[in-house]
Design a protein around this motif. Structure first.
Motif, mmCIF file in Angstrom:
data_model
loop_
_atom_site.group_PDB
_atom_site.id
_atom_site.type_symbol
_atom_site.label_atom_id
_atom_site.label_comp_id
_atom_site.label_asym_id
_atom_site.label_seq_id
_atom_site.Cartn_x
_atom_site.Cartn_y
_atom_site.Cartn_z
ATOM 1 N N PHE A 246 22.387 -7.727 -15.308
ATOM 2 C CA PHE A 246 21.120 -8.424 -15.486
ATOM 3 C C PHE A 246 21.248 -9.937 -15.308
ATOM 4 O O PHE A 246 20.227 -10.633 -15.280
ATOM 5 C CB PHE A 246 20.549 -8.148 -16.884
ATOM 6 C CG PHE A 246 20.229 -6.708 -17.145
ATOM 7 C CD1 PHE A 246 19.967 -5.829 -16.108
ATOM 8 C CD2 PHE A 246 20.185 -6.215 -18.446
ATOM 9 C CE1 PHE A 246 19.671 -4.505 -16.342
ATOM 10 C CE2 PHE A 246 19.881 -4.893 -18.697
ATOM 11 C CZ PHE A 246 19.636 -4.024 -17.642
ATOM 12 N N THR A 247 22.470 -10.442 -15.191
ATOM 13 C CA THR A 247 22.680 -11.892 -15.198
ATOM 14 C C THR A 247 23.120 -12.444 -13.853
ATOM 15 O O THR A 247 22.618 -13.489 -13.411
ATOM 16 C CB THR A 247 23.739 -12.265 -16.259
ATOM 17 O OG1 THR A 247 23.354 -11.724 -17.511
ATOM 18 C CG2 THR A 247 23.877 -13.773 -16.378
ATOM 19 N N GLN A 248 24.060 -11.777 -13.188
ATOM 20 C CA GLN A 248 24.701 -12.391 -12.037
ATOM 21 C C GLN A 248 25.085 -11.350 -10.990
ATOM 22 O O GLN A 248 25.648 -10.311 -11.326
ATOM 23 C CB GLN A 248 25.965 -13.145 -12.479
ATOM 24 C CG GLN A 248 26.660 -13.931 -11.391
ATOM 25 C CD GLN A 248 25.818 -15.073 -10.859
ATOM 26 O OE1 GLN A 248 25.222 -15.805 -11.638
ATOM 27 N NE2 GLN A 248 25.758 -15.224 -9.550
ATOM 28 N N LYS A 249 24.795 -11.639 -9.731
ATOM 29 C CA LYS A 249 25.286 -10.829 -8.625
ATOM 30 C C LYS A 249 26.675 -11.311 -8.235
ATOM 31 O O LYS A 249 26.941 -12.512 -8.191
ATOM 32 C CB LYS A 249 24.352 -10.928 -7.417
ATOM 33 C CG LYS A 249 23.098 -10.086 -7.515
ATOM 34 C CD LYS A 249 22.345 -10.071 -6.195
ATOM 35 C CE LYS A 249 21.141 -9.139 -6.249
ATOM 36 N NZ LYS A 249 20.420 -9.095 -4.950
ATOM 37 N N GLU A 250 27.557 -10.387 -7.937
ATOM 38 C CA GLU A 250 28.923 -10.752 -7.558
ATOM 39 C C GLU A 250 28.973 -11.062 -6.066
ATOM 40 O O GLU A 250 29.494 -10.293 -5.257
ATOM 41 C CB GLU A 250 29.882 -9.622 -7.923
ATOM 42 C CG GLU A 250 29.993 -9.370 -9.412
ATOM 43 C CD GLU A 250 31.098 -8.390 -9.763
ATOM 44 O OE1 GLU A 250 32.273 -8.695 -9.475
ATOM 45 O OE2 GLU A 250 30.780 -7.320 -10.306
ATOM 46 N N THR A 251 28.464 -12.219 -5.713
ATOM 47 C CA THR A 251 28.463 -12.654 -4.317
ATOM 48 C C THR A 251 29.730 -13.420 -3.954
ATOM 49 O O THR A 251 30.036 -13.584 -2.781
ATOM 50 C CB THR A 251 27.243 -13.538 -4.040
ATOM 51 O OG1 THR A 251 27.242 -14.647 -4.966
ATOM 52 C CG2 THR A 251 25.956 -12.740 -4.238
ATOM 53 N N GLY A 314 25.307 -20.161 -11.513
ATOM 54 C CA GLY A 314 26.046 -19.521 -10.428
ATOM 55 C C GLY A 314 27.146 -18.583 -10.852
ATOM 56 O O GLY A 314 27.740 -17.920 -9.993
ATOM 57 N N SER A 315 27.474 -18.519 -12.127
ATOM 58 C CA SER A 315 28.592 -17.678 -12.538
ATOM 59 C C SER A 315 28.479 -17.321 -14.010
ATOM 60 O O SER A 315 27.696 -17.897 -14.766
ATOM 61 C CB SER A 315 29.927 -18.386 -12.276
ATOM 62 O OG SER A 315 30.036 -19.541 -13.086
ATOM 63 N N VAL A 316 29.302 -16.344 -14.402
ATOM 64 C CA VAL A 316 29.428 -15.935 -15.799
ATOM 65 C C VAL A 316 30.913 -15.941 -16.141
ATOM 66 O O VAL A 316 31.732 -15.415 -15.387
ATOM 67 C CB VAL A 316 28.849 -14.522 -16.040
ATOM 68 C CG1 VAL A 316 29.089 -14.087 -17.486
ATOM 69 C CG2 VAL A 316 27.373 -14.492 -15.721
ATOM 70 N N ARG A 317 31.232 -16.538 -17.256
ATOM 71 C CA ARG A 317 32.625 -16.608 -17.695
ATOM 72 C C ARG A 317 32.808 -15.782 -18.948
ATOM 73 O O ARG A 317 32.168 -16.024 -19.967
ATOM 74 C CB ARG A 317 33.032 -18.057 -17.966
ATOM 75 C CG ARG A 317 34.480 -18.208 -18.418
ATOM 76 C CD ARG A 317 34.794 -19.650 -18.754
ATOM 77 N NE ARG A 317 36.136 -19.791 -19.289
ATOM 78 C CZ ARG A 317 36.635 -20.909 -19.798
ATOM 79 N NH1 ARG A 317 35.875 -22.005 -19.816
ATOM 80 N NH2 ARG A 317 37.859 -20.943 -20.276
ATOM 81 N N LEU A 318 33.696 -14.788 -18.863
ATOM 82 C CA LEU A 318 34.048 -13.985 -20.028
ATOM 83 C C LEU A 318 35.242 -14.607 -20.743
ATOM 84 O O LEU A 318 36.019 -15.344 -20.149
ATOM 85 C CB LEU A 318 34.380 -12.548 -19.612
ATOM 86 C CG LEU A 318 33.257 -11.773 -18.909
ATOM 87 C CD1 LEU A 318 33.756 -10.395 -18.471
ATOM 88 C CD2 LEU A 318 32.039 -11.630 -19.804
#
Length: 633
Positions: A246-251, A314-318
């Protein structure tokens, strides 16, 4: 098409005015914020939920259930998030329109304009919609709804109103699949983080260009805004993967940082290798377990985990530091451990000071763990921090500074059923000024789920206070029930208890009486369990003392039961029918040919469990009747 939303500047101003007014009212009415006192609102019934949940109705406090809409744009959800939502649900949303129309609301009213009353973070992001999202919205404009079913649609509407929400009717999964209601709650969490970040970003940009600009109070003490509590890692795996969808496409390769480490930590891990090493008999026993049990404990069942998520455009950091995270996903055990470890340093709970949305999934499973960890965590949330942590104190909202953050926190509780502990948590620790909404579920009971004749005797004991209930129940067992069991002298007697403390008390009593018994609880070693079950089945031990948690975690198929005593009814109504089913098989193979007897002790404090086992109608009659015994065959 959805009605156009107001401009961003206008929405921000309306939101600022509204929450300034709300803060002034909160200072004038402290009793309302505390959730008690003469000015506290009362629960009112609302039949709005009947079209979504046929066996339930809404009960609200402070306000009514909000209007539902078919399109996410009507709720002010950002277009980029709408695109990701539709992509994640593309298969379900692409189903037959006729079938979908039967499972969704179709209101003919136009979408209402943006309402700032829903949240301090609720701002319009229409100005920042990218061209790709706008194009995608046009392509799907002919779809009747953005929601999979009516339950998902109703849940998102209440979440978006920022009322506290308690849904005690979430069924256990019977296979690894999607949870529409949970998806709605997760989208709400992402939308909340997106809009709060958008509001702060706009303010920062305006402050850079205009030196005379006076920045509004638009922040909390710390960055984390959403806390998600889950019981086990396998559930956290599904939730975080869904959040990422729901947050980010892995482009790009760095679109989601730390994903590989996350999959290794939360994936099946050692459980997969252990399953491969199972013997043929072990695999057969596991396959015979109920489908909901297999789905619930499928994968990594570790209950100690915590992970932060930092979300940017532009990104999500775990695995981000908690003070740099937007969302924290953890188990109550892991957070309680961290709070204890950092207590000596001071400010252990500072990262929880500005939580604005608290989501708890599978509350009933958490109750099968240590409930004290839940209360420890909730008491630590929204406390005034001991450190500043680099925040501009002039931009911290007034209610944070005044210690009223709890009154502006939304709490969402999802459970399979309501318990006394869950009700107490919702009534006492959820004091949202926006109001509360919960589902009141109607049950038909499980008495008719038995396949062969079994006499089920319900024996009402003297009512007492909650504090004295354990002692009065034990005294009734000693003076009345134990004498009947002792005089019969027969084997195959099951004694089921819900609480481990009652298990210990009965175990000590049976030892003092010199009874032939075996005790199985959640802490019993596997070797002792196998030995005890064998001794009970072959009649070498006449009584089996058995706890609900032991059955919850293992779902043993007990053999050799001839009669059963429910010292307390289980929280899970399905456990009652399962154990009675074991008794039925034992009685059919009995040489006596007589009917087995199930005895249940109950009083008014067991009304929640009684509703689920005997049904609402029977429960009301049994609690009010002059008779103290009730027989069902």
């Amino acid at each position: 098409m959805d009605e156009a939303l107001p401009s961003t500047d206008a929405a921000d101003q309306v939101a600022a005015d509204f929450f300034s007014q709300q803060f002034a009212e909160s200072l004038a009415e402290p009793d309302r914020l505390k959730g008690h006192g003469s000015s506290a609102p009362v629960w009112i019934d609302d039949s709005h939920a009947h079209s979504a949940w046929p066996n339930a109705s809404w009960v609200t406090m402070g306000t009514s259930v909000p209007q539902v809409y078919d399109r996410l744009g009507s709720y002010g959800v950002k277009a980029r998030l709408q695109t990701l939502w539709r992509d994640a649900h593309s298969k379900l949303l692409g189903a037959d329109k006729q079938g979908q129309s039967q499972n969704t609301y179709h209101t003919k009213k136009k979408a209402k304009p943006f309402k700032a009353a829903r949240t301090h973070a609720k701002t319009d992001a229409a100005a920042s919609e990218d061209a790709l999202a706008s194009s995608h919205m046009k392509n799907v404009s002919e779809q009747p709804s953005d929601f999979v079913n009516a339950q998902q649609q109703a849940a998102f509407a209440v979440c978006n109103s920022y009322m506290d929400l308690f849904l005690p009717n979430q069924p256990y999964p019977v296979r690894s699949g999607e949870d529409p209601v949970l998806d709605a709650c997760l989208l709400h969490c992402i939308n909340h983080c997106s809009k709060t970040a958008e509001l702060i970003k706009k303010t920062n940009q305006q402050a850079k260009t205009d030196r005379d600009f006076e920045a509004p109070r638009d922040q909390g003490f710390t960055r984390p805004k959403v806390l998600i509590l889950l019981p086990m890692r396998n559930m956290a795996l599904k939730v975080i993967l869904r959040l990422l969808q729901f947050t980010q496409k892995e482009t790009r390769a760095d679109s989601i940082q730390g994903k590989q480490r996350f999959l290794e930590d939360f994936g099946p891990g050692e459980d997969a290798s252990d399953e491969e090493e199972l013997t043929e008999r072990g695999k057969r026993v596991k396959q015979q377990q109920p489908a909901d049990h297999q789905a619930l404990f499928d994968g990594n069942c570790d209950d100690h985990f915590r992970i932060g998520m930092k979300i940017t455009r532009g990104s999500v950091r775990l695995y981000s530091d908690f003070y740099e995270s937007d969302i924290i996903v953890a188990s109550p055990l892991a957070l309680a451990t961290k709070l204890t470890e950092d207590e000596e340093e001071g400010g252990a709970a500072d990262f929880l000071s500005s939580i604005e949305v608290l989501l708890v999934d599978r509350l009933d499973v958490l109750q099968m763990q240590n409930w004290a960890h839940m209360t420890t965590v909730l008491e630590a949330v929204n406390q005034v921090p001991q450190g500043q942590h680099g925040v501009d104190i002039m931009r911290v909202r007034e209610w944070y500074l005044s210690g009223h953050a709890r009154q502006h926190r939304q709490t969402i509780l999802l459970s399979s059923f309501a318990t006394a502990e869950a009700n107490a948590l919702f009534n006492r620790m959820c004091v949202n000024h926006a109001g509360k909404a919960r589902l009141k579920v109607s049950y038909k009971g499980v008495l008719g789920h038995t396949l062969s004749p079994v006499r089920q005797l319900f024996e009402r004991i003297a009512s007492s206070t909650a504090a004295a209930d354990a002692e009065s129940r034990f005294q009734h067992f000693k003076k009345h029930v134990w004498l009947r069991i002792k005089e019969s002298g027969s084997s195959g007697q099951l004694v089921f208890v819900r609480s481990y403390f009652d298990f210990v008390r009965l175990r000590n009593f049976l030892k003092e009486e010199g009874a032939s018994f075996v005790g199985l609880c959640e802490y019993t070693k596997h070797s002792d369990v196998s030995r005890g079950r064998s001794n009970f089945f072959h009649g070498r031990r006449h009584i089996m003392l058995y706890t609900e948690r032991a059955h919850f975690y293992h779902r043993y198929r007990l053999r050799g039961i001839k009669d059963a005593l429910f010292y307390q009814l289980p929280e899970h109504s399905s456990f009652y029918s399962e154990l009675v089913g074991c008794l039925e098989e034992a009685s059919s193979n009995s040489s006596s040919g007589g009917h087995a007897i199930v005895t249940v002790l109950f009083n008014k404090l067991d009304s929640l469990q009684m509703h689920r086992v005997v049904g609402n109608a029977r429960c009301t009659k049994m609690l009010k009747s002059d008779s103290s015994t009730f027989l069902y065959c």
